[in-house]
Design an enzyme around this catalytic site. Sequence first.
Site, PDB file in Angstrom:
ATOM      1  N   GLU A 106       0.840  -1.198   0.000  1.00  0.00           N
ATOM      2  CA  GLU A 106       0.000   0.000   0.000  1.00  0.00           C
ATOM      3  C   GLU A 106       0.881   1.258   0.000  1.00  0.00           C
ATOM      4  OE1 GLU A 106      -3.270   0.458  -0.471  1.00  0.00           O
ATOM      5  OE2 GLU A 106      -2.533   2.508  -0.521  1.00  0.00           O
ATOM      6  N   LYS A 162      -0.786   7.827   1.750  1.00  0.00           N
ATOM      7  CA  LYS A 162      -0.117   8.717   2.699  1.00  0.00           C
ATOM      8  C   LYS A 162      -1.122   9.095   3.775  1.00  0.00           C
ATOM      9  CE  LYS A 162       0.680  11.873  -0.529  1.00  0.00           C
ATOM     10  NZ  LYS A 162       0.251  11.231  -1.763  1.00  0.00           N
ATOM     11  N   ASN A 189       9.887   3.867  -0.102  1.00  0.00           N
ATOM     12  CA  ASN A 189      10.065   4.605   1.157  1.00  0.00           C
ATOM     13  C   ASN A 189      11.528   4.957   1.405  1.00  0.00           C
ATOM     14  OD1 ASN A 189       7.400   4.761   1.693  1.00  0.00           O
ATOM     15  ND2 ASN A 189       7.362   3.251   3.335  1.00  0.00           N
ATOM     16  N   PHE A 194       9.178  16.305  -2.109  1.00  0.00           N
ATOM     17  CA  PHE A 194      10.002  15.663  -1.087  1.00  0.00           C
ATOM     18  C   PHE A 194      11.411  16.227  -0.993  1.00  0.00           C
ATOM     19  CE2 PHE A 194       8.783  12.360   1.773  1.00  0.00           C
ATOM     20  CZ  PHE A 194       7.440  12.278   1.504  1.00  0.00           C
ATOM     21  N   TYR A 228      11.924  19.065   1.045  1.00  0.00           N
ATOM     22  CA  TYR A 228      11.867  20.059   2.118  1.00  0.00           C
ATOM     23  C   TYR A 228      12.807  19.682   3.258  1.00  0.00           C
ATOM     24  CZ  TYR A 228       7.838  21.987  -0.251  1.00  0.00           C
ATOM     25  OH  TYR A 228       7.012  22.557  -1.191  1.00  0.00           O
ATOM     26  N   GLY A 251      13.927  19.925   7.108  1.00  0.00           N
ATOM     27  CA  GLY A 251      13.124  20.054   8.321  1.00  0.00           C
ATOM     28  C   GLY A 251      13.809  19.403   9.505  1.00  0.00           C
ATOM     29  N   CYS A 304       6.081   4.664   9.015  1.00  0.00           N
ATOM     30  CA  CYS A 304       6.659   3.947   7.872  1.00  0.00           C
ATOM     31  C   CYS A 304       8.153   4.176   7.645  1.00  0.00           C
ATOM     32  CB  CYS A 304       5.876   4.295   6.606  1.00  0.00           C
ATOM     33  SG  CYS A 304       4.200   3.656   6.659  1.00  0.00           S
ATOM     34  N   LYS A 341      10.814   2.793  10.277  1.00  0.00           N
ATOM     35  CA  LYS A 341      10.848   1.333  10.430  1.00  0.00           C
ATOM     36  C   LYS A 341      11.202   0.652   9.103  1.00  0.00           C
ATOM     37  CE  LYS A 341       6.066  -0.255   9.752  1.00  0.00           C
ATOM     38  NZ  LYS A 341       6.209  -0.885   8.445  1.00  0.00           N
ATOM     39  N   LYS A 400       3.329  14.460  11.036  1.00  0.00           N
ATOM     40  CA  LYS A 400       3.148  15.383   9.916  1.00  0.00           C
ATOM     41  C   LYS A 400       1.736  15.936  10.010  1.00  0.00           C
ATOM     42  CE  LYS A 400       1.592  12.109   6.421  1.00  0.00           C
ATOM     43  NZ  LYS A 400       1.703  11.680   5.045  1.00  0.00           N
TER      44      LYS A 400
HETATM   45  N1  NAD Z   1       0.151   3.966   8.124  1.00  0.00           N
HETATM   46  C1  NAD Z   1       0.540   4.181   6.898  1.00  0.00           C
HETATM   47  O1  NAD Z   1       0.573   5.317   6.426  1.00  0.00           O
HETATM   48  C2  NAD Z   1       0.950   3.041   6.013  1.00  0.00           C
HETATM   49  C3  NAD Z   1       1.064   3.249   4.625  1.00  0.00           C
HETATM   50  C4  NAD Z   1       1.435   2.183   3.819  1.00  0.00           C
HETATM   51  C5  NAD Z   1       1.698   0.942   4.380  1.00  0.00           C
HETATM   52  N2  NAD Z   1       1.611   0.774   5.728  1.00  0.00           N
HETATM   53  C6  NAD Z   1       1.858  -0.567   6.262  1.00  0.00           C
HETATM   54  O2  NAD Z   1       0.614  -1.189   6.514  1.00  0.00           O
HETATM   55  C7  NAD Z   1       0.680  -2.010   7.679  1.00  0.00           C
HETATM   56  C8  NAD Z   1      -0.353  -1.567   8.687  1.00  0.00           C
HETATM   57  O3  NAD Z   1      -0.034  -0.249   9.118  1.00  0.00           O
HETATM   58  P1  NAD Z   1      -1.057   0.635   9.956  1.00  0.00           P
HETATM   59  O4  NAD Z   1      -0.438   1.978  10.094  1.00  0.00           O
HETATM   60  O5  NAD Z   1      -2.411   0.499   9.381  1.00  0.00           O
HETATM   61  O6  NAD Z   1      -0.990  -0.139  11.375  1.00  0.00           O
HETATM   62  P2  NAD Z   1      -1.980   0.030  12.620  1.00  0.00           P
HETATM   63  O7  NAD Z   1      -1.161  -0.288  13.802  1.00  0.00           O
HETATM   64  O8  NAD Z   1      -2.699   1.334  12.545  1.00  0.00           O
HETATM   65  O9  NAD Z   1      -3.069  -1.124  12.392  1.00  0.00           O
HETATM   66  C9  NAD Z   1      -2.821  -2.492  12.484  1.00  0.00           C
HETATM   67  C10 NAD Z   1      -4.046  -3.165  13.102  1.00  0.00           C
HETATM   68  O10 NAD Z   1      -3.921  -4.569  13.000  1.00  0.00           O
HETATM   69  C11 NAD Z   1      -4.521  -5.146  14.144  1.00  0.00           C
HETATM   70  N3  NAD Z   1      -4.082  -6.561  14.259  1.00  0.00           N
HETATM   71  C12 NAD Z   1      -2.891  -7.044  14.678  1.00  0.00           C
HETATM   72  N4  NAD Z   1      -2.866  -8.379  14.587  1.00  0.00           N
HETATM   73  C13 NAD Z   1      -4.066  -8.777  14.094  1.00  0.00           C
HETATM   74  C14 NAD Z   1      -4.631 -10.026  13.730  1.00  0.00           C
HETATM   75  N5  NAD Z   1      -3.943 -11.166  13.854  1.00  0.00           N
HETATM   76  N6  NAD Z   1      -5.894 -10.049  13.257  1.00  0.00           N
HETATM   77  C15 NAD Z   1      -6.584  -8.908  13.111  1.00  0.00           C
HETATM   78  N7  NAD Z   1      -6.084  -7.686  13.404  1.00  0.00           N
HETATM   79  C16 NAD Z   1      -4.848  -7.614  13.889  1.00  0.00           C
HETATM   80  C17 NAD Z   1      -4.117  -4.226  15.268  1.00  0.00           C
HETATM   81  O11 NAD Z   1      -4.957  -4.363  16.387  1.00  0.00           O
HETATM   82  C18 NAD Z   1      -4.246  -2.857  14.582  1.00  0.00           C
HETATM   83  O12 NAD Z   1      -5.539  -2.303  14.760  1.00  0.00           O
HETATM   84  C19 NAD Z   1       2.126  -1.902   8.165  1.00  0.00           C
HETATM   85  O13 NAD Z   1       2.869  -2.941   7.607  1.00  0.00           O
HETATM   86  C20 NAD Z   1       2.586  -0.588   7.593  1.00  0.00           C
HETATM   87  O14 NAD Z   1       3.974  -0.530   7.401  1.00  0.00           O
HETATM   88  C21 NAD Z   1       1.227   1.784   6.555  1.00  0.00           C
END
Ligand code: NAD
Length: 440
Positions: A154, A157, A214, A255, A257, A259, A266, A269, A328
């Site tokens: 995914e 942003k 990333n 990208f 800027y 700061g 993301c 990690k 952000k």
């Molecule tokens: N946040 C972002 O902007 C973003 C963008 C692109 C990709 N990602 C990637 O997407 C993934 C999720 O990120 P996020 O920010 O949404 O995380 P988050 O922590 O907001 O959400 C993850 C959810 O998964 C749940 N969970 C954990 N184990 C579970 C299981 N076995 N069954 C059901 N639910 C379960 C947790 O309770 C939590 O609510 C990560 O790998 C992240 O790197 C995040």
Amino acid sequence: MKITVIGTGYVGLVSGTCMAEVGNDVLCLDVDPAKIQLLEDGGIPIFEPGLQEMVRRNVAAGRLHFTTDVEKAAHFGTVQFIAVGTPPDEDGSADMKYVTAAARNIGKYMTDYKVVVDKSTVPVGTADAVRAAIAEELHKRGVDTPYSVVSNPEFLKEGAAVEDFMKPDRIIVGCDDEQAALNMRALYAPFQRNHDRLILMDIRSAELTKYAANAMLATRISFMNELANLAEKLGADIESVRKGIGSDPRIGYDFLYAGAGYGGSCFPKDVKALIKTAADDAGLELKVLTAVEVANDAQKHVLGRKIKARFGDDLSGKHFALWGLAFKANTDDMREATSREVIKDLLAAGATVTAYDPEAMPAAQHCFPNEPGLSYGANQTDTLEHADALVIVTEWKEFRSPNFATLKAALKNPVIFDGRNMYDAKLVRAMGFEYLAIGR
Ligand SMILES: NC(=O)c1ccc[n+]([C@@H]2O[C@H](COP(=O)([O-])OP(=O)(O)OC[C@H]3O[C@@H](n4cnc5c(N)ncnc54)[C@H](O)[C@@H]3O)[C@@H](O)[C@H]2O)c1
């Protein structure tokens, strides 16, 4: 299509809601009962522009449902999206325990063909591990139900997540079988009516593409931050340099800027995980990315350093107004936010802080529970009372054009530390402020 989304966080909730918006039947699963209860009660666990209305609309239309029932979720969708967290393990590698648990749950309960889609950001080779975990569970049950595993990282942003999902720049699908590819094409057709943006590739390349994207963005930021630090020493203005180089189409303006360092769930990690994957799985040292991380860790303390250079290493008795806590603008996400380091630096030196953020104050209270030196303002002006200076950490729109006269009158000293280069340096200095920004 019937779709299950496993993990109802930033990515899962946005993806699930957007897929319901185009007419699919979506069930979002989470292991956190409080989160699911809140959603069932019409609330929303995160701040994301436009999301709440879309959730309500699709729940009302009967296309979007929430559950904590793992078995029901495994039965529901033909397509099963894994969108759980992949936080850094102690050694920097991505912690895969949530992804593995999600895969096992599918294997435990599935009774018909499933397309299992890795949407979480996961190291190269994870699709194989997911496939193996499901196979193991099926074997325990003595059944041989068919399934495909797909990588579909995914790119949304936070802050623009709904818009990004509804109108993606690209859809990366890593896949090695026809049936799953057809399913993914059908699923994404409503999101790319204008022209085809789906890029089909092998699974490992898809997994690596997300990290590469990333890592490249983080590299641009650390590069500009280092140049900003240099510009300061040489008497140049990084903002002029940014415009100068951005005009080159090979470089572009995005990208670039300078700061006070990047944060969020993301970049930090993913950079760490890619360095670790390279070292452990390929015996390669990623020298550029290692430097990107070192530079960023240092940059998160640049505001603390500037404040001490101006007010002294011992900040006892000093009080600071701090605008912006989220990593952000347009999100309430405090994961790895620079504000956390700035606040820690100030408190450790004896200062007190009153902070304001339009959305992230509840999340900040979780990060700093019972911290006597930190209080919160009801609005941005409220923070200024008795403040020795203003420190800006997040680039929220509402900070762009403050009433500078009020600001100057309220602060004990007309000093602004601007970690996001929000203002025209000449203008602010002409108004009598000491303006300490990044690279200017
Ligand atoms: N946040 C972002 O902007 C973003 C963008 C692109 C990709 N990602 C990637 O997407 C993934 C999720 O990120 P996020 O920010 O949404 O995380 P988050 O922590 O907001 O959400 C993850 C959810 O998964 C749940 N969970 C954990 N184990 C579970 C299981 N076995 N069954 C059901 N639910 C379960 C947790 O309770 C939590 O609510 C990560 O790998 C992240 O790197 C995040």
